[in-house]
Design an enzyme around this catalytic site. Sequence first.
Site, PDB file in Angstrom:
ATOM      1  N   CYS A 147       0.810  -1.220   0.000  1.00 27.72           N
ATOM      2  CA  CYS A 147       0.000   0.000   0.000  1.00 27.72           C
ATOM      3  C   CYS A 147       0.842   1.267   0.000  1.00 27.72           C
ATOM      4  CB  CYS A 147      -0.953  -0.003   1.187  1.00 27.72           C
ATOM      5  SG  CYS A 147      -2.162  -1.355   1.138  1.00 27.72           S
ATOM      6  N   HIS A 198      -3.317   7.383   1.754  1.00 27.92           N
ATOM      7  CA  HIS A 198      -3.727   6.038   1.359  1.00 27.92           C
ATOM      8  C   HIS A 198      -5.115   5.744   1.921  1.00 27.92           C
ATOM      9  CE1 HIS A 198      -3.966   1.784   0.818  1.00 27.92           C
ATOM     10  NE2 HIS A 198      -3.750   1.506   2.095  1.00 27.92           N
ATOM     11  N   ASN A 249     -10.072  -0.410  -0.279  1.00 25.38           N
ATOM     12  CA  ASN A 249      -8.616  -0.293  -0.291  1.00 25.38           C
ATOM     13  C   ASN A 249      -8.070  -0.953  -1.549  1.00 25.38           C
ATOM     14  OD1 ASN A 249      -5.857  -0.485   0.109  1.00 25.38           O
ATOM     15  ND2 ASN A 249      -6.000  -1.184   2.223  1.00 25.38           N
TER      16      ASN A 249
END
Length: 337
Positions: free
Chosen positions: A119, A260, A290
């Site tokens: 990520c 993020h 996500n």
Amino acid sequence: MAGASPHSRGVALIGCGSAQAEQVISNDQLGLRVETSDEWIRTRTGIGSRRVSSPQESLTDLATKAGNSALEMAGWSADTLDLVLLATSTPDDLFGSAPRVQAALGASHAVAFDLTAACSGFLFALVTASQYLRTGAMRRVLVIGADQLSRFVDWDDRRSCVLFGDGAGALALEASDGDGLHGFLLHSDGTRGGVLNLPALDTAAPLAGQAKHRQGGYRPIAMNGQEVYKFAVREVPAILQSLLDQCDIGPNEIDWLLLHQANQRILDAVADRFSIPHEKVLSNLAHYGNTSAATIPLVLDEAVRDGRIRRGHLLASSGFGAGLSWGAALLRWQGPA
């Protein structure tokens, strides 16, 4: 590289693009598979739906679509690119998917390679690409963040299956006399890496005689959600504060928080730490979940195209995730107004 100048020390952010997987899977639909509900998911994560790739959609498809969109905004021909840098943890080919994307884009003069940092991948790739531009070794770079985590989700694990989705985002960077990257900090801590993994299989298979070999493949994503949350709400504000201090910039000078997209509570906690109004926090988590390395460029592209981000705006960005890895960057948008 043709066109590179040893005197070019700045980095300009001048084009972006994104691509979403075809299928929209709502919280209610997941409730047909596992014991969960729309209310349970929304209150804990902020997610309402996510995009999941169909069997016909490849990571290369998503990355190429996002890349082409960024090139169009920048007004570049693909054959003027010097580098295609693909941040992904889920390549179509374990040897790397960036060369496939390079070919699909028609970027015949560009070198292409993958970078894996989960990520944090897009932010790490952006910083990596900027070094080639600062030295004058390259003039134009396309950084793409793309992931298809749906391939590695255990769809019967209600703790993790509600979190992830598929997507891609891209950013066009160019060597410049000015500078759109005011500063950055990057960190890794492998001692805490066990809280979020996509581990390799540990299956032994017969080889010849008594010899055995380790069978290739991967198990589903495994995550300790509570520990990841505590890590993020502690480390992200800390690294952003360090970067702001390093660059002598106050939180009141930030136009947007570009973080993020892992959990809405994390986004809100970071904003509260710096007394930044929640309306200045870019978020599309409710619609995509996500998407790992794709989250930052995907929400950036949406905010540029709908007019929220305008030329000259200052963005405080942070990526964080498996590794454990985390980083921060202060970015100045220099693309279309």
